[in-house]
Design an enzyme around this catalytic site. Sequence first.
Site, mmCIF file in Angstrom:
data_model
loop_
_atom_site.group_PDB
_atom_site.id
_atom_site.type_symbol
_atom_site.label_atom_id
_atom_site.label_comp_id
_atom_site.label_asym_id
_atom_site.label_seq_id
_atom_site.Cartn_x
_atom_site.Cartn_y
_atom_site.Cartn_z
ATOM 1 N N THR A 1 -4.054 -22.292 4.263
ATOM 2 C CA THR A 1 -2.760 -22.304 4.943
ATOM 3 C C THR A 1 -2.208 -20.890 5.102
ATOM 4 O O THR A 1 -1.162 -20.558 4.525
ATOM 5 C CB THR A 1 -1.759 -23.160 4.146
ATOM 6 O OG1 THR A 1 -1.706 -22.664 2.784
ATOM 7 C CG2 THR A 1 -2.170 -24.625 4.140
ATOM 8 N N GLY B 1 5.132 6.265 -3.683
ATOM 9 C CA GLY B 1 6.171 5.280 -3.914
ATOM 10 C C GLY B 1 6.624 4.675 -2.604
ATOM 11 O O GLY B 1 6.024 4.898 -1.547
ATOM 12 N N ASP C 1 -6.958 -18.588 2.187
ATOM 13 C CA ASP C 1 -6.777 -19.979 1.774
ATOM 14 C C ASP C 1 -6.617 -20.840 3.013
ATOM 15 O O ASP C 1 -6.703 -20.348 4.147
ATOM 16 C CB ASP C 1 -5.622 -20.136 0.778
ATOM 17 C CG ASP C 1 -4.240 -20.060 1.429
ATOM 18 O OD1 ASP C 1 -4.153 -19.741 2.642
ATOM 19 O OD2 ASP C 1 -3.240 -20.312 0.728
ATOM 20 N N SER D 1 -1.604 -15.459 -0.089
ATOM 21 C CA SER D 1 -1.304 -16.784 0.458
ATOM 22 C C SER D 1 -1.087 -16.723 1.950
ATOM 23 O O SER D 1 -1.337 -17.705 2.666
ATOM 24 C CB SER D 1 -0.057 -17.353 -0.234
ATOM 25 O OG SER D 1 0.415 -18.504 0.432
ATOM 26 N N SER E 1 5.464 7.422 2.885
ATOM 27 C CA SER E 1 4.469 8.494 2.964
ATOM 28 C C SER E 1 3.186 8.035 3.630
ATOM 29 O O SER E 1 2.478 8.832 4.242
ATOM 30 C CB SER E 1 4.169 9.040 1.567
ATOM 31 O OG SER E 1 3.535 8.075 0.748
ATOM 32 N N HIS F 1 0.818 -1.211 0.000
ATOM 33 C CA HIS F 1 0.000 0.000 0.000
ATOM 34 C C HIS F 1 0.851 1.260 0.000
ATOM 35 O O HIS F 1 0.432 2.286 -0.548
ATOM 36 C CB HIS F 1 -0.953 -0.012 1.194
ATOM 37 C CG HIS F 1 -2.131 -0.912 0.998
ATOM 38 N ND1 HIS F 1 -3.412 -0.450 0.841
ATOM 39 C CD2 HIS F 1 -2.210 -2.269 0.920
ATOM 40 C CE1 HIS F 1 -4.239 -1.468 0.677
ATOM 41 N NE2 HIS F 1 -3.529 -2.585 0.718
ATOM 42 N N ASP G 1 -9.569 -8.231 6.351
ATOM 43 C CA ASP G 1 -9.444 -7.119 7.279
ATOM 44 C C ASP G 1 -10.766 -6.364 7.247
ATOM 45 O O ASP G 1 -11.807 -6.952 7.005
ATOM 46 C CB ASP G 1 -8.258 -6.227 6.866
ATOM 47 C CG ASP G 1 -7.653 -5.458 8.034
ATOM 48 O OD1 ASP G 1 -8.387 -5.194 8.994
ATOM 49 O OD2 ASP G 1 -6.464 -5.134 7.972
ATOM 50 N N ASP H 1 2.545 -20.666 0.322
ATOM 51 C CA ASP H 1 2.476 -21.801 -0.588
ATOM 52 C C ASP H 1 1.488 -21.502 -1.710
ATOM 53 O O ASP H 1 0.937 -20.403 -1.808
ATOM 54 C CB ASP H 1 2.111 -23.086 0.160
ATOM 55 C CG ASP H 1 0.748 -22.999 0.851
ATOM 56 O OD1 ASP H 1 -0.009 -22.035 0.598
ATOM 57 O OD2 ASP H 1 0.434 -23.901 1.651
#
Length: 368
Positions: free
Chosen positions: A219, A86, A217, A200, A90, A73, A205, A224
């Site tokens: 795991t 970038g 997923d 993965s 920031s 982000h 959230d 993985d």
Amino acid sequence: MVFSAALSALALSLPLLSVNALRTRRALCPDGVNTAINLACCSLFPVVQDIQENFLTNECGDSAHGALRLVFHDAIGISPTAGGGGADGSIATFNETELTFPANLGIDDILDEIGPFLLKHSNTMSPGDFIQLAGALSLVQCPGAPRIPFFMGRAQPKAASPPNLVPQPFDSVASIVQRFGEVGFTTPEEIVAVVGGSHSVAGADDVVPGLQGLPFDQTPSVFDTQIFVDVQLRGTIFTGQGGNQGETETSVLGTVRLQSDHLLARDSQTNCAWQSFANNQAAMAEAFGQGVLKLSLLGQNQDELTDCSEVIPAAIPFTGGPATLPPGLTMNDIEQACATAAFPSLATQPGPATSVPAIPQADDDDDS
């Protein structure tokens, strides 16, 4: 937000460590304990120890997931034409602006958690360096994840990122591909590796109200390729935007699927790239590592940075087996999308089916 004011007020002229000439032999650091090829990196060893032990608590848990999300982000919010943003930190320094962007919903949680550590080490590192270091360290907590290089020397952020540059879970594939392309990601494999690899080791959230900590997923504590199988299963309900949050039951009990993942796995621009990583751990880890490195250098000149990759501990090897189908499912439950190759043949886990546990949240750990 507890630390927003402090982070926003962090001085923008803090000293940075200089780039030293390349050395070929390890030398003893001033602490008398650690050694380094480049003595400019010596001051990072106590920072690394603090992050690993007290922030990440040496596990691939909620804090590690958040640190990796923060890397993305912060970095991808950059425009070649508008300036600002970038991989410069920031999102921390100008959080009062960037946290108002819809795509950064929930980022305040990880900034609150990481804020005290960032401030504690502000005389050693810029916010951009700290975020990238924490992200690199988060990966080596997760079995199977690559060890990515770390470069130090980012200047203090000068302005907030322009708005509407971070892809959202409800964006179309065309929009996601365009945004990644604007910052130098030119192949479907690069884009899919970064998105799928990140998910993965991640969970819902604030983007999915009421489903905090539900993994993407089976795991979430292992880096993985299971994500590339679970998202391809037929009949899974993906989350919608706004009032269309709707159903959340999936073919994998206890998980939730983001709409963007669902679409990337099925759209003709990206579906073969998505499928190519299923049960291809080495290829996925390599492509993901290269992609995160590219993110970490957005807005930066690598030639002006110091390579301090030596402070990143060794990665934890992947010792798991191939990705599998949930109990009771067969290959007929895979929704084939790639038109040029068949989905890899998968074994089915023995039953009965059980629900994947939610990821313990950092706040929950504090309360225990």
